[in-house]
Write an enzyme that holds these catalytic residues in place. Structure first.
Site, PDB file in Angstrom:
ATOM      1  N   GLY A  38       0.874  -1.178   0.000  1.00  0.00           N
ATOM      2  CA  GLY A  38       0.000   0.000   0.000  1.00  0.00           C
ATOM      3  C   GLY A  38       0.906   1.221   0.000  1.00  0.00           C
ATOM      4  N   ALA A  39       0.739   2.109  -0.982  1.00  0.00           N
ATOM      5  CA  ALA A  39       1.650   3.255  -1.108  1.00  0.00           C
ATOM      6  C   ALA A  39       1.799   4.042   0.206  1.00  0.00           C
ATOM      7  CB  ALA A  39       1.198   4.164  -2.252  1.00  0.00           C
ATOM      8  N   SER A 196       5.450  12.339 -10.365  1.00  0.00           N
ATOM      9  CA  SER A 196       6.262  11.447 -11.184  1.00  0.00           C
ATOM     10  C   SER A 196       5.763  11.556 -12.617  1.00  0.00           C
ATOM     11  CB  SER A 196       6.095  10.046 -10.593  1.00  0.00           C
ATOM     12  OG  SER A 196       6.244   9.048 -11.528  1.00  0.00           O
ATOM     13  N   GLY A 233      16.578   9.495 -12.624  1.00  0.00           N
ATOM     14  CA  GLY A 233      16.875  10.359 -11.478  1.00  0.00           C
ATOM     15  C   GLY A 233      15.724  11.270 -11.093  1.00  0.00           C
ATOM     16  N   ALA A 234      16.052  12.474 -10.642  1.00  0.00           N
ATOM     17  CA  ALA A 234      15.029  13.376 -10.098  1.00  0.00           C
ATOM     18  C   ALA A 234      15.533  14.814 -10.176  1.00  0.00           C
ATOM     19  CB  ALA A 234      14.731  13.012  -8.638  1.00  0.00           C
ATOM     20  N   GLY A 257       7.195   0.734  -5.290  1.00  0.00           N
ATOM     21  CA  GLY A 257       7.579   1.350  -4.020  1.00  0.00           C
ATOM     22  C   GLY A 257       8.713   2.352  -4.130  1.00  0.00           C
ATOM     23  N   GLY A 259       8.901   5.212  -5.700  1.00  0.00           N
ATOM     24  CA  GLY A 259       8.460   6.589  -5.516  1.00  0.00           C
ATOM     25  C   GLY A 259       8.104   6.897  -4.066  1.00  0.00           C
ATOM     26  N   ASP A 260       7.525   5.919  -3.383  1.00  0.00           N
ATOM     27  CA  ASP A 260       7.136   6.131  -1.983  1.00  0.00           C
ATOM     28  C   ASP A 260       8.362   6.204  -1.082  1.00  0.00           C
ATOM     29  OD1 ASP A 260       4.429   5.981  -2.789  1.00  0.00           O
ATOM     30  OD2 ASP A 260       4.634   3.807  -2.878  1.00  0.00           O
TER      31      ASP A 260
END
Ligand code: ATP
Ligand code: MG
Length: 312
Positions: A38-39, A196, A233-234, A257, A259-260
Protein backbone atom coordinates in the site's frame (compact mmCIF):
# COMPACT_ATOMS: atom_id res chain seq x y z
CA UNK A 1 10.67 17.53 13.80
CA UNK A 2 9.60 18.82 17.23
CA UNK A 3 6.14 19.62 15.86
CA UNK A 4 5.14 15.96 15.84
CA UNK A 5 5.06 12.95 13.56
CA UNK A 6 4.68 12.72 9.81
CA UNK A 7 1.33 11.10 9.16
CA UNK A 8 -0.57 9.82 6.15
CA UNK A 9 -3.98 8.31 5.39
CA UNK A 10 -4.68 5.44 3.08
CA UNK A 11 -4.66 1.90 1.95
CA UNK A 12 -2.78 -0.83 3.77
CA UNK A 13 -2.63 -3.95 1.60
CA UNK A 14 -0.83 -7.16 1.01
CA UNK A 15 0.77 -7.68 -2.37
CA UNK A 16 1.02 -11.10 -3.95
CA UNK A 17 3.05 -11.37 -7.12
CA UNK A 18 3.38 -13.88 -9.93
CA UNK A 19 6.93 -15.25 -9.94
CA UNK A 20 7.17 -15.23 -13.76
CA UNK A 21 6.34 -12.46 -16.24
CA UNK A 22 3.34 -12.87 -18.51
CA UNK A 23 -0.15 -11.56 -19.02
CA UNK A 24 -2.66 -11.52 -16.18
CA UNK A 25 -4.05 -14.26 -13.99
CA UNK A 26 -6.24 -16.39 -16.24
CA UNK A 27 -4.33 -19.61 -15.55
CA UNK A 28 -2.81 -21.27 -12.48
CA UNK A 29 0.48 -19.54 -11.56
CA UNK A 30 3.24 -19.70 -9.02
CA UNK A 31 2.75 -16.77 -6.65
CA UNK A 32 4.98 -15.16 -4.04
CA UNK A 33 3.65 -13.29 -1.03
CA UNK A 34 1.98 -11.92 0.98
CA UNK A 35 4.21 -8.83 1.24
CA UNK A 36 3.14 -5.79 3.29
CA UNK A 37 2.14 -3.01 0.88
CA UNK A 38 0.00 0.00 0.00
CA UNK A 39 1.65 3.25 -1.11
CA UNK A 40 0.89 5.11 2.16
CA UNK A 41 2.20 2.18 4.22
CA UNK A 42 5.43 2.00 2.17
CA UNK A 43 5.88 5.74 2.73
CA UNK A 44 5.42 5.48 6.50
CA UNK A 45 7.71 2.45 6.75
CA UNK A 46 10.52 4.37 5.01
CA UNK A 47 9.99 7.46 7.21
CA UNK A 48 10.19 5.35 10.36
CA UNK A 49 13.21 3.31 9.21
CA UNK A 50 15.07 6.59 8.64
CA UNK A 51 14.40 7.59 12.22
CA UNK A 52 11.55 10.03 11.63
CA UNK A 53 8.45 9.89 13.83
CA UNK A 54 5.69 8.54 11.60
CA UNK A 55 2.15 7.22 11.83
CA UNK A 56 -0.64 6.05 9.56
CA UNK A 57 -4.43 6.24 9.59
CA UNK A 58 -5.79 3.11 7.93
CA UNK A 59 -7.92 0.02 8.33
CA UNK A 60 -7.06 -3.68 8.05
CA UNK A 61 -9.05 -6.86 8.55
CA UNK A 62 -8.92 -9.08 11.63
CA UNK A 63 -6.71 -11.52 9.69
CA UNK A 64 -3.09 -12.48 9.08
CA UNK A 65 -2.79 -10.04 6.14
CA UNK A 66 -3.64 -7.22 8.52
CA UNK A 67 -1.31 -8.47 11.27
CA UNK A 68 1.53 -8.88 8.75
CA UNK A 69 1.26 -5.13 8.04
CA UNK A 70 0.74 -3.83 11.56
CA UNK A 71 3.53 -6.04 12.96
CA UNK A 72 5.87 -4.81 10.24
CA UNK A 73 5.07 -1.10 10.70
CA UNK A 74 5.33 -1.40 14.48
CA UNK A 75 8.71 -3.11 14.14
CA UNK A 76 9.87 -0.18 11.99
CA UNK A 77 8.94 2.16 14.83
CA UNK A 78 5.80 3.60 13.21
CA UNK A 79 2.71 4.62 15.18
CA UNK A 80 -0.11 2.20 14.29
CA UNK A 81 -2.51 3.38 16.98
CA UNK A 82 -4.82 4.80 14.28
CA UNK A 83 -4.94 1.61 12.21
CA UNK A 84 -8.47 0.33 12.83
CA UNK A 85 -9.35 -3.37 12.62
CA UNK A 86 -12.54 -4.07 10.70
CA UNK A 87 -14.61 -6.77 12.37
CA UNK A 88 -16.11 -7.94 9.10
CA UNK A 89 -14.05 -7.03 6.04
CA UNK A 90 -10.72 -8.62 5.04
CA UNK A 91 -7.45 -6.72 4.58
CA UNK A 92 -7.07 -5.25 1.08
CA UNK A 93 -5.09 -7.17 -1.53
CA UNK A 94 -3.25 -6.48 -4.76
CA UNK A 95 -2.20 -9.33 -7.05
CA UNK A 96 0.36 -8.20 -9.61
CA UNK A 97 1.97 -9.84 -12.62
CA UNK A 98 4.68 -8.17 -14.65
CA UNK A 99 4.36 -8.27 -18.42
CA UNK A 100 7.40 -9.07 -20.57
CA UNK A 101 7.50 -5.37 -21.64
CA UNK A 102 7.68 -4.16 -18.00
CA UNK A 103 3.97 -3.24 -17.80
CA UNK A 104 1.85 -4.65 -15.01
CA UNK A 105 -1.53 -6.34 -14.69
CA UNK A 106 -3.36 -6.09 -11.35
CA UNK A 107 -6.28 -7.67 -9.53
CA UNK A 108 -7.17 -5.25 -6.73
CA UNK A 109 -9.52 -5.53 -3.77
CA UNK A 110 -9.25 -2.15 -2.04
CA UNK A 111 -12.49 -0.14 -2.00
CA UNK A 112 -14.53 -3.16 -0.83
CA UNK A 113 -11.92 -4.38 1.67
CA UNK A 114 -11.12 -3.07 5.14
CA UNK A 115 -9.06 -0.36 3.40
CA UNK A 116 -12.32 1.18 2.15
CA UNK A 117 -13.48 1.60 5.77
CA UNK A 118 -10.95 4.29 6.75
CA UNK A 119 -12.71 6.81 8.98
CA UNK A 120 -11.96 9.64 11.42
CA UNK A 121 -11.98 7.44 14.54
CA UNK A 122 -11.03 8.87 17.94
CA UNK A 123 -7.55 7.34 17.46
CA UNK A 124 -7.21 9.01 14.04
CA UNK A 125 -8.31 12.34 15.49
CA UNK A 126 -5.72 12.01 18.25
CA UNK A 127 -2.94 11.24 15.73
CA UNK A 128 -3.94 14.24 13.57
CA UNK A 129 -3.91 16.42 16.69
CA UNK A 130 -0.23 15.50 17.32
CA UNK A 131 0.95 15.56 13.69
CA UNK A 132 3.62 17.96 12.47
CA UNK A 133 3.31 16.95 8.82
CA UNK A 134 0.61 15.40 6.64
CA UNK A 135 1.57 13.51 3.48
CA UNK A 136 -1.35 13.16 1.04
CA UNK A 137 -1.47 10.33 -1.50
CA UNK A 138 -3.48 11.03 -4.66
CA UNK A 139 -4.52 7.36 -4.72
CA UNK A 140 -6.56 8.15 -1.59
CA UNK A 141 -8.84 10.45 -3.65
CA UNK A 142 -10.42 7.35 -5.16
CA UNK A 143 -11.25 5.69 -1.79
CA UNK A 144 -14.90 6.36 -0.82
CA UNK A 145 -15.37 8.68 2.21
CA UNK A 146 -11.64 9.31 2.61
CA UNK A 147 -11.79 12.75 1.02
CA UNK A 148 -14.10 14.06 3.75
CA UNK A 149 -11.56 12.89 6.35
CA UNK A 150 -8.59 14.42 4.50
CA UNK A 151 -10.38 17.70 3.85
CA UNK A 152 -10.58 18.15 7.64
CA UNK A 153 -7.10 16.87 8.46
CA UNK A 154 -5.24 19.23 6.07
CA UNK A 155 -6.35 22.52 7.70
CA UNK A 156 -6.06 20.92 11.17
CA UNK A 157 -2.36 20.13 10.63
CA UNK A 158 -1.63 23.46 8.90
CA UNK A 159 -3.36 25.54 11.55
CA UNK A 160 -0.99 24.21 14.20
CA UNK A 161 2.04 25.20 12.14
CA UNK A 162 2.47 21.84 10.41
CA UNK A 163 3.22 21.26 6.74
CA UNK A 164 1.66 19.22 3.92
CA UNK A 165 3.14 17.22 1.04
CA UNK A 166 1.40 15.63 -1.93
CA UNK A 167 2.29 12.67 -4.14
CA UNK A 168 -0.33 12.98 -6.91
CA UNK A 169 0.07 9.24 -7.62
CA UNK A 170 -2.96 9.28 -9.90
CA UNK A 171 -3.12 7.44 -13.15
CA UNK A 172 -4.83 9.30 -16.01
CA UNK A 173 -7.61 6.68 -15.87
CA UNK A 174 -8.46 7.76 -12.30
CA UNK A 175 -8.88 11.43 -13.28
CA UNK A 176 -12.54 12.47 -13.09
CA UNK A 177 -13.90 16.00 -12.58
CA UNK A 178 -14.15 15.12 -8.88
CA UNK A 179 -10.58 13.78 -8.41
CA UNK A 180 -9.24 16.71 -10.50
CA UNK A 181 -10.95 19.20 -8.18
CA UNK A 182 -9.55 17.44 -5.10
CA UNK A 183 -6.08 17.39 -6.62
CA UNK A 184 -6.25 21.14 -7.33
CA UNK A 185 -7.45 21.82 -3.79
CA UNK A 186 -4.52 19.95 -2.19
CA UNK A 187 -1.98 21.47 -4.63
CA UNK A 188 -3.15 24.90 -3.48
CA UNK A 189 -2.43 23.98 0.15
CA UNK A 190 0.76 21.93 -0.09
CA UNK A 191 4.33 22.88 0.84
CA UNK A 192 6.01 20.07 -1.10
CA UNK A 193 4.86 18.33 -4.30
CA UNK A 194 6.32 14.97 -5.37
CA UNK A 195 5.01 14.15 -8.86
CA UNK A 196 6.26 11.45 -11.18
CA UNK A 197 6.29 11.88 -14.99
CA UNK A 198 2.95 13.17 -16.37
CA UNK A 199 1.55 13.75 -12.85
CA UNK A 200 3.45 17.06 -13.08
CA UNK A 201 1.08 18.30 -15.80
CA UNK A 202 -1.97 16.79 -14.02
CA UNK A 203 -1.05 18.63 -10.80
CA UNK A 204 -0.63 21.87 -12.75
CA UNK A 205 -4.03 21.36 -14.38
CA UNK A 206 -2.23 21.82 -17.73
CA UNK A 207 -2.33 18.42 -19.49
CA UNK A 208 -0.59 19.66 -22.65
CA UNK A 209 2.07 21.85 -21.01
CA UNK A 210 5.80 21.24 -21.32
CA UNK A 211 7.74 20.38 -18.17
CA UNK A 212 9.03 23.96 -17.88
CA UNK A 213 5.55 25.45 -18.32
CA UNK A 214 4.00 23.12 -15.74
CA UNK A 215 6.82 23.79 -13.24
CA UNK A 216 6.51 27.56 -13.70
CA UNK A 217 2.75 27.43 -13.11
CA UNK A 218 3.08 25.20 -10.05
CA UNK A 219 5.81 27.30 -8.43
CA UNK A 220 3.24 30.10 -8.17
CA UNK A 221 1.42 27.90 -5.65
CA UNK A 222 3.94 25.41 -4.24
CA UNK A 223 7.41 26.45 -3.00
CA UNK A 224 9.13 23.06 -3.43
CA UNK A 225 8.63 20.50 -6.20
CA UNK A 226 10.61 17.28 -6.64
CA UNK A 227 9.99 15.59 -9.99
CA UNK A 228 10.71 11.83 -9.99
CA UNK A 229 12.12 10.42 -13.22
CA UNK A 230 12.53 6.69 -12.51
CA UNK A 231 15.92 5.40 -13.67
CA UNK A 232 16.65 8.92 -14.99
CA UNK A 233 16.87 10.36 -11.48
CA UNK A 234 15.03 13.38 -10.10
CA UNK A 235 14.96 17.20 -10.10
CA UNK A 236 14.24 19.66 -7.29
CA UNK A 237 12.58 22.91 -8.39
CA UNK A 238 12.21 25.96 -6.14
CA UNK A 239 11.70 29.66 -6.87
CA UNK A 240 15.50 30.01 -6.53
CA UNK A 241 16.37 27.43 -9.18
CA UNK A 242 16.80 23.72 -9.84
CA UNK A 243 18.97 20.85 -8.64
CA UNK A 244 19.32 17.68 -10.72
CA UNK A 245 20.09 14.33 -9.14
CA UNK A 246 21.27 11.39 -11.26
CA UNK A 247 19.86 7.94 -10.51
CA UNK A 248 22.12 5.42 -8.79
CA UNK A 249 22.87 2.54 -11.18
CA UNK A 250 21.22 -0.63 -9.87
CA UNK A 251 19.73 -3.87 -11.16
CA UNK A 252 15.99 -3.48 -10.89
CA UNK A 253 14.29 -6.51 -9.28
CA UNK A 254 10.93 -4.97 -8.30
CA UNK A 255 10.13 -1.32 -9.22
CA UNK A 256 7.09 -1.06 -6.92
CA UNK A 257 7.58 1.35 -4.02
CA UNK A 258 10.47 3.38 -5.43
CA UNK A 259 8.46 6.59 -5.52
CA UNK A 260 7.14 6.13 -1.98
CA UNK A 261 10.58 5.37 -0.51
CA UNK A 262 12.04 8.32 -2.43
CA UNK A 263 9.38 10.74 -1.19
CA UNK A 264 9.57 9.49 2.39
CA UNK A 265 13.35 9.79 2.48
CA UNK A 266 13.27 13.29 0.96
CA UNK A 267 10.65 14.53 3.40
CA UNK A 268 12.22 12.88 6.43
CA UNK A 269 15.66 14.24 5.56
CA UNK A 270 14.15 17.74 5.22
CA UNK A 271 12.29 17.45 8.53
CA UNK A 272 15.30 16.04 10.43
CA UNK A 273 17.77 18.43 8.78
CA UNK A 274 19.88 15.61 7.26
CA UNK A 275 22.50 16.48 4.65
CA UNK A 276 21.72 16.24 0.91
CA UNK A 277 18.05 15.22 1.03
CA UNK A 278 17.78 14.74 -2.74
CA UNK A 279 20.72 12.32 -2.86
CA UNK A 280 19.41 10.38 0.14
CA UNK A 281 16.00 10.14 -1.56
CA UNK A 282 17.54 8.86 -4.80
CA UNK A 283 19.41 6.23 -2.78
CA UNK A 284 16.19 5.19 -1.00
CA UNK A 285 14.33 4.79 -4.31
CA UNK A 286 17.17 2.93 -6.01
CA UNK A 287 17.83 0.63 -3.04
CA UNK A 288 14.16 -0.33 -2.83
CA UNK A 289 14.02 -1.53 -6.45
CA UNK A 290 16.86 -4.00 -5.81
CA UNK A 291 14.73 -6.06 -3.39
CA UNK A 292 11.60 -8.15 -4.07
CA UNK A 293 8.54 -6.83 -2.22
CA UNK A 294 7.13 -3.28 -2.26
CA UNK A 295 8.73 -2.11 1.03
CA UNK A 296 11.36 -4.80 1.65
CA UNK A 297 14.15 -2.55 0.36
CA UNK A 298 13.34 0.47 2.57
CA UNK A 299 16.64 1.29 4.27
CA UNK A 300 17.76 2.76 7.57
CA UNK A 301 19.99 5.86 7.49
CA UNK A 302 22.99 3.54 7.95
CA UNK A 303 21.82 1.31 5.04
CA UNK A 304 21.39 4.33 2.76
CA UNK A 305 24.71 5.91 3.72
CA UNK A 306 26.44 2.57 2.99
CA UNK A 307 24.54 2.30 -0.32
CA UNK A 308 25.76 5.78 -1.32
CA UNK A 309 29.34 5.23 -0.10
CA UNK A 310 29.60 2.06 -2.22
CA UNK A 311 28.64 4.04 -5.35
CA UNK A 312 30.62 7.31 -5.20
P1 ATP B 1 6.10 4.21 -8.08
O1 ATP B 1 6.17 3.19 -9.16
O2 ATP B 1 6.49 3.66 -6.73
O3 ATP B 1 4.79 4.99 -8.07
P2 ATP B 1 7.16 6.76 -8.94
O4 ATP B 1 6.74 6.74 -10.37
O5 ATP B 1 6.40 7.62 -8.00
O6 ATP B 1 7.23 5.25 -8.41
P3 ATP B 1 9.94 6.73 -9.71
O7 ATP B 1 10.36 7.89 -10.51
O8 ATP B 1 9.69 5.44 -10.42
O9 ATP B 1 8.70 7.16 -8.80
O10 ATP B 1 11.06 6.44 -8.58
C1 ATP B 1 11.40 7.41 -7.62
C2 ATP B 1 12.89 7.63 -7.60
O11 ATP B 1 13.56 6.41 -7.24
C3 ATP B 1 13.50 8.07 -8.93
O12 ATP B 1 13.41 9.48 -9.05
C4 ATP B 1 14.92 7.56 -8.81
O13 ATP B 1 15.70 8.48 -8.06
C5 ATP B 1 14.76 6.27 -7.99
N1 ATP B 1 14.61 5.12 -8.90
C6 ATP B 1 13.46 4.55 -9.33
N2 ATP B 1 13.72 3.53 -10.18
C7 ATP B 1 15.06 3.44 -10.28
C8 ATP B 1 15.97 2.59 -11.00
N3 ATP B 1 15.53 1.60 -11.81
N4 ATP B 1 17.29 2.81 -10.85
C9 ATP B 1 17.75 3.77 -10.05
N5 ATP B 1 16.96 4.62 -9.36
C10 ATP B 1 15.63 4.46 -9.46
MG1 MG C 1 4.30 7.39 -7.88
Amino acid sequence: DSLGPTITFGEILVEIMATLPGHGFTEALDLRGPFPSGAPAIFISQCARLGGQAGIVGCVGDDDFGRLNTDRLRADGADVSAVAISPDLPTGTAFVRYRPDGGRDFVFNIAKSAAGQIAMTPEARALVARAGHLHVMGSAFAIPHLWAVLAKAIPAVKSRGGSVSLDPNLRKELMTPETSARLAQVVAQCDLLLPSGPELQLAAGLPDATEAEAVAALLQKVPEIVLKRGDQGATLFTREGRLDQAAFAVTEIDPTGAGDCFGAAYLTARRLGLAEPLRLAAAAGARNVTVLGPMEGAGTLQDLNQFIAARI
